[in-house]
Design a protein around this motif. Structure first.
Motif, mmCIF file in Angstrom:
data_model
loop_
_atom_site.group_PDB
_atom_site.id
_atom_site.type_symbol
_atom_site.label_atom_id
_atom_site.label_comp_id
_atom_site.label_asym_id
_atom_site.label_seq_id
_atom_site.Cartn_x
_atom_site.Cartn_y
_atom_site.Cartn_z
ATOM 1 N N GLU A 130 0.823 -1.216 0.000
ATOM 2 C CA GLU A 130 0.000 0.000 0.000
ATOM 3 C C GLU A 130 0.855 1.263 0.000
ATOM 4 O O GLU A 130 0.527 2.244 -0.665
ATOM 5 N N MET A 131 1.945 1.235 0.717
ATOM 6 C CA MET A 131 2.786 2.436 0.835
ATOM 7 C C MET A 131 3.648 2.664 -0.406
ATOM 8 O O MET A 131 3.799 3.800 -0.863
ATOM 9 N N CYS A 132 4.223 1.586 -0.967
ATOM 10 C CA CYS A 132 5.321 1.783 -1.913
ATOM 11 C C CYS A 132 5.170 1.095 -3.268
ATOM 12 O O CYS A 132 6.046 1.273 -4.127
ATOM 13 N N ALA A 133 4.114 0.314 -3.477
ATOM 14 C CA ALA A 133 3.978 -0.336 -4.785
ATOM 15 C C ALA A 133 3.842 0.704 -5.892
ATOM 16 O O ALA A 133 4.447 0.588 -6.961
ATOM 17 N N ASP A 134 3.045 1.743 -5.636
ATOM 18 C CA ASP A 134 2.937 2.861 -6.575
ATOM 19 C C ASP A 134 3.841 3.980 -6.063
ATOM 20 O O ASP A 134 3.469 4.765 -5.192
ATOM 21 N N MET A 135 5.035 4.044 -6.616
ATOM 22 C CA MET A 135 6.039 4.978 -6.092
ATOM 23 C C MET A 135 5.652 6.438 -6.303
ATOM 24 O O MET A 135 6.165 7.323 -5.609
ATOM 25 N N SER A 136 4.760 6.697 -7.232
ATOM 26 C CA SER A 136 4.355 8.083 -7.459
ATOM 27 C C SER A 136 3.648 8.668 -6.234
ATOM 28 O O SER A 136 3.649 9.881 -6.033
ATOM 29 N N LYS A 137 3.069 7.793 -5.403
ATOM 30 C CA LYS A 137 2.398 8.264 -4.189
ATOM 31 C C LYS A 137 3.376 8.823 -3.163
ATOM 32 O O LYS A 137 2.991 9.543 -2.248
ATOM 33 N N LEU A 138 4.640 8.482 -3.312
ATOM 34 C CA LEU A 138 5.650 8.914 -2.340
ATOM 35 C C LEU A 138 6.232 10.285 -2.683
ATOM 36 O O LEU A 138 6.917 10.889 -1.852
ATOM 37 N N ASP A 139 5.978 10.769 -3.884
ATOM 38 C CA ASP A 139 6.529 12.063 -4.289
ATOM 39 C C ASP A 139 6.015 13.176 -3.379
ATOM 40 O O ASP A 139 4.811 13.316 -3.158
ATOM 41 N N GLY A 140 6.924 13.976 -2.890
ATOM 42 C CA GLY A 140 6.555 15.125 -2.079
ATOM 43 C C GLY A 140 6.267 14.829 -0.623
ATOM 44 O O GLY A 140 5.984 15.755 0.155
ATOM 45 N N LEU A 141 6.330 13.566 -0.202
ATOM 46 C CA LEU A 141 6.036 13.229 1.194
ATOM 47 C C LEU A 141 7.288 13.399 2.061
ATOM 48 O O LEU A 141 8.345 12.831 1.754
ATOM 49 N N GLY A 142 7.158 14.164 3.129
ATOM 50 C CA GLY A 142 8.263 14.342 4.059
ATOM 51 C C GLY A 142 8.256 13.283 5.145
ATOM 52 O O GLY A 142 7.426 12.366 5.156
ATOM 53 N N ASP A 143 9.184 13.401 6.090
ATOM 54 C CA ASP A 143 9.330 12.403 7.151
ATOM 55 C C ASP A 143 8.030 12.225 7.934
ATOM 56 O O ASP A 143 7.585 11.093 8.176
ATOM 57 N N ASN A 144 7.433 13.324 8.367
ATOM 58 C CA ASN A 144 6.234 13.237 9.209
ATOM 59 C C ASN A 144 5.068 12.582 8.475
ATOM 60 O O ASN A 144 4.330 11.787 9.062
ATOM 61 N N ARG A 145 4.914 12.910 7.200
ATOM 62 C CA ARG A 145 3.816 12.333 6.429
ATOM 63 C C ARG A 145 4.037 10.832 6.205
ATOM 64 O O ARG A 145 3.099 10.030 6.307
ATOM 65 N N ILE A 146 5.266 10.463 5.892
ATOM 66 C CA ILE A 146 5.593 9.044 5.711
ATOM 67 C C ILE A 146 5.281 8.266 6.986
ATOM 68 O O ILE A 146 4.634 7.209 6.967
ATOM 69 N N GLU A 147 5.724 8.801 8.108
ATOM 70 C CA GLU A 147 5.512 8.133 9.391
ATOM 71 C C GLU A 147 4.026 8.040 9.718
ATOM 72 O O GLU A 147 3.540 6.990 10.149
ATOM 73 N N ALA A 148 3.291 9.127 9.511
ATOM 74 C CA ALA A 148 1.860 9.148 9.833
ATOM 75 C C ALA A 148 1.088 8.160 8.966
ATOM 76 O O ALA A 148 0.213 7.429 9.461
ATOM 77 N N ASP A 149 1.389 8.118 7.664
ATOM 78 C CA ASP A 149 0.685 7.198 6.767
ATOM 79 C C ASP A 149 0.952 5.744 7.146
ATOM 80 O O ASP A 149 0.042 4.902 7.133
ATOM 81 N N ALA A 150 2.196 5.443 7.491
ATOM 82 C CA ALA A 150 2.534 4.072 7.890
ATOM 83 C C ALA A 150 1.806 3.692 9.182
ATOM 84 O O ALA A 150 1.328 2.562 9.330
ATOM 85 N N LYS A 151 1.718 4.635 10.117
ATOM 86 C CA LYS A 151 1.000 4.370 11.371
ATOM 87 C C LYS A 151 -0.480 4.087 11.116
ATOM 88 O O LYS A 151 -1.067 3.177 11.713
ATOM 89 N N LYS A 152 -1.104 4.862 10.245
ATOM 90 C CA LYS A 152 -2.526 4.684 9.949
ATOM 91 C C LYS A 152 -2.792 3.302 9.357
ATOM 92 O O LYS A 152 -3.747 2.609 9.740
ATOM 93 N N ILE A 153 -1.953 2.904 8.414
ATOM 94 C CA ILE A 153 -2.142 1.595 7.784
ATOM 95 C C ILE A 153 -1.931 0.479 8.805
ATOM 96 O O ILE A 153 -2.696 -0.497 8.850
ATOM 97 N N ALA A 154 -0.883 0.617 9.626
ATOM 98 C CA ALA A 154 -0.604 -0.402 10.640
ATOM 99 C C ALA A 154 -1.775 -0.548 11.602
ATOM 100 O O ALA A 154 -2.182 -1.668 11.950
ATOM 101 N N TYR A 155 -2.339 0.571 12.016
ATOM 102 C CA TYR A 155 -3.460 0.513 12.964
ATOM 103 C C TYR A 155 -4.695 -0.098 12.313
ATOM 104 O O TYR A 155 -5.441 -0.855 12.939
#
Length: 427
Positions: A130-155
């Protein structure tokens, strides 16, 4: 490298920006290659140890420290590097691919791995996709956004696992201390959120009700010291602090920096202030212990001991000589005084064979294949050579004590210096 730097003088601004971006992508690709190499090393080591009959729970012992030494990193981070590599290579192929092509930096890939650590292998693979298969979704995401998105999916994938991890985190509460610029220090407390907020609120309330010439931050800092030590912030505290200072600096005849065990160098004036405060405060007790340093190398070669028990005095000697853990690149506080050549193999309990180490490094070198050899040179410098199971060698030398060192200058060097000075005057 020199040729690359020379060519850069010919680049315009746009070319330099592109060069910076290219190097950043290469750094990410190198991090991915390091992860693959680390995971493969782990596989080979565990397979070899399994073939040798090593119990499963003991396989791979000390490998994290080897990885850290190879990366010139502190051993404490070796476990993180090893866990990161295993997760990427065996469980998170999309995150690894994003790292390899430079879409993710090593730190952002680490954030994704860290936030997925509490999940099962299957759920971790779902998060990875979900996070990285479509790499275009990662464009422009900073540290906080990456961390927050990963936390949401994990939860969403496993709420209970996230809750359980938060509960377990409370058992990892601790307090640490590290140097800060200008003879200051950071004392950091990792606390459960309720306790941490309560501590900060109590300090803030004290600042809100105190009216003097201090700033809010100063009041909060002083209040913290007073509540922890039970004494005014401006008084000496009756806790053992090993301050190493030359007699000249102590008496004001020199300004050679002093050294506080567990902290590092401080200005001579700060050292004198600490001593004066302890001596003038009747509630504190200052004890002087003479240390003998080699005049040329600055190495600690002897110590006057007020203790009758030799092992305890020797432990103090090693602490003062080594300062921090002697494993290369590790600056952790000393927790163990250990035999370089193990006592079970006849290693003596001596200053030469003794090493100050943190707990993790001491246990790591007990793994099969590790060897440590210590020695002192003609100037009293204590050296240690660490050999890992792969045959790689790393060395460390005990730091010199404060004070000026004596340098031998040959007659020829003196004559050359005189002639050069004469030529300068003539010119």
């Amino acid at each position: 490298m020199a040729s690359i730097l020379e060519h850069m003088f010919d680049y315009d601004e746009a070319a330099l920006i592109e060069r910076i971006a290219t190097l950043e992508r290469e750094k990410s690709a190198a991090a991915a290659a390091q992860a693959r190499a680390t995971a493969r090393l782990d596989e080979l080591r565990r397979a070899a140890e399994a073939a040798a009959g090593v119990p499963a729970r003991k396989r791979g012992r000390g490998l994290a420290s080897e990885v850290a030494l190879a990366r010139r990193d502190c051993p404490n981070k070796g476990g993180r590097h090893l866990g990161f590599a295993r997760a990427l290579v065996h469980e998170m192929p999309h995150t690894l691919a994003a790292l390899e092509c430079g879409v993710l930096s090593e730190w952002r890939a680490t954030l994704i791995v860290r936030e997925s650590a509490c999940l099962s292998v299957d759920d971790r693979r779902v998060l990875d996709e979900e996070m990285c298969a479509d790499m275009s979704k990662l464009d422009g995401l900073g540290d906080n956004r990456i961390e927050a998105d990963a936390k949401k999916i994990a939860y969403r994938l496993d709420p209970q696992a996230v809750v359980d991890r938060a509960a377990k985190a409370a058992s990892e509460r601790n307090v640490s201390c590290r140097p800060a610029p200008d003879a200051m220090t950071y004392v950091t407390a990792l606390l459960p959120v309720g306790q941490g907020v309560a501590v900060y609120a109590a300090l803030k309330r004290s600042a809100d009700t105190t009216f003097d010439d201090r700033s809010r931050g100063q009041v909060m800092a002083d209040t913290l010291v007073e509540r922890v030590t039970g004494r005014p912030a401006d008084s000496a505290t009756p806790v053992a602090v090993n301050l190493v200072i030359t007699d000249e600096s102590l008496l004001g005849g020199d300004d050679v920096p002093a050294d506080i065990a567990g902290y590092g160098p401080v200005p001579a004036s700060v050292g004198r202030h600490l001593v004066n405060a302890a001596v003038s405060d009747k509630r504190s007790k200052a004890t002087l212990r003479r240390l003998y340093r080699h005049p040329r190398s600055g190495a600690l070669v002897a110590m006057e001991s007020r203790k009758r028990l030799f092992p305890k005095g020797l432990a103090t000697f090693i602490n003062l000589r080594d300062g921090t853990c002697r494993t290369p690149y590790c600056n952790a506080p000393i927790r163990h005084r250990d035999h370089a050549e193990p006592a079970r193999r006849g290693g003596p309990t001596s200053a030469v064979n003794g090493l100050g180490e943190c707990e993790a490094c001491n246990y790591a070198k007990e793994a099969p294949g590790w060897r440590v050899i210590t020695s002192t040179d003609e100037q009293g410098r204590h050296g240690a050579q660490f050999t890992t199971p792969t045959g790689a060698r790393y060395s460390s030398v005990a730091p010199p004590l404060p004070g000026l060192t004596v340098v031998d200058v040959s007659t020829l060097e003196v004559r050359i210096g005189i002639e050069l000075a004469a030529m300068g005057h003539a010119a």
